[in-house]
Design a protein around this motif. Sequence first.
Motif, PDB file in Angstrom:
ATOM      1  N   PRO A 271     -13.041   4.279   1.924  1.00 15.64           N
ATOM      2  CA  PRO A 271     -12.031   3.767   0.983  1.00 15.64           C
ATOM      3  C   PRO A 271     -10.624   3.824   1.562  1.00 15.64           C
ATOM      4  O   PRO A 271     -10.216   4.818   2.148  1.00 15.64           O
TER       5      PRO A 271
ATOM      6  N   PRO B  60     -14.171  -2.677  -3.851  1.00 15.17           N
ATOM      7  CA  PRO B  60     -13.149  -1.875  -4.537  1.00 15.17           C
ATOM      8  C   PRO B  60     -12.287  -2.739  -5.430  1.00 15.17           C
ATOM      9  O   PRO B  60     -12.170  -3.964  -5.239  1.00 15.17           O
TER      10      PRO B  60
ATOM     11  N   TYR C 146      -8.254  -2.774  -7.015  1.00 23.18           N
ATOM     12  CA  TYR C 146      -6.928  -2.192  -6.853  1.00 23.18           C
ATOM     13  C   TYR C 146      -6.017  -2.671  -7.976  1.00 23.18           C
ATOM     14  O   TYR C 146      -6.125  -3.811  -8.437  1.00 23.18           O
TER      15      TYR C 146
ATOM     16  N   LEU D  75      -6.007   2.148  -5.432  1.00 28.80           N
ATOM     17  CA  LEU D  75      -7.452   2.101  -5.642  1.00 28.80           C
ATOM     18  C   LEU D  75      -7.782   2.749  -6.989  1.00 28.80           C
ATOM     19  O   LEU D  75      -7.438   3.901  -7.237  1.00 28.80           O
TER      20      LEU D  75
ATOM     21  N   ASP E 161     -14.354   1.840  -7.261  1.00 32.80           N
ATOM     22  CA  ASP E 161     -15.093   1.060  -6.266  1.00 32.80           C
ATOM     23  C   ASP E 161     -16.584   1.208  -6.527  1.00 32.80           C
ATOM     24  O   ASP E 161     -17.029   2.112  -7.231  1.00 32.80           O
TER      25      ASP E 161
END
Lengths: 112, 113
Positions: free
Chosen positions: A100, B34, B36, B46, B49
């Motif tokens: 991530p 993901p 955002y 973020l 996800d």
Amino acid sequence: DAGVTQSPTHLIKTRGQQVTLRCSPKSGHDTVSWYQQALGQGPQFIFQYYEEEERQRGNFPDRFSGHQFPNYSSELNVNALLLGDSALYLCASSFGLGQPQHFGDGTRLSIL
Amino acid sequence: GENVEQHPSTLSVQEGDSAVIKCTYSDSASNYFPWYKQELGKGPQLIIDIRSNVGEKKDQRIAVTLNKTAKHFSLHITETQPEDSAVYFCAASNEGSQGNLIFGKGTKLSVKP
């Protein structure tokens, strides 16, 4: 715990000049990616650095280059600036490749 | 290469209502998705996800669903609040190719008090 920090926050340049943008990753992160975000658009991937090497590159010309230092911080260099290079430049860091990504607040670059 | 389409481009809801944003992707090799949130003058944050081995994931008022067969995924926000107002981006990547993110064009969500 410091997040991703970028400098400077704003920059004004003229066509033909060169610019260097800087990024410090989030504490504990070792991978840095750079993105360009034009007004009203989603970010576009420029390139990614891991272990001081460029690992992946998006569809950007060679005028865009970068570097990663032993402390994992990174620089983005753009040569021969064009009006179309005006954008928000975002740095994202992660703990390893394919993990991530967390973004900084970007550098707003304006080309006159 | 991968292409991500995001709809709608703008969404206005009343406080307390639900909001849904949808994305489709083209590359069946993509396996990480993901979402955002980007507020004015800030970088993307973020918020949630999901990976391709999971069909749904929840975190308090937000949830994401993934349909691998149809190649689409959605963000659901329940009990919306004015502070949810922002631009939301979906993205897709193939973690096997080191995770470069391909973003949608964004959805501007406005929550009216």
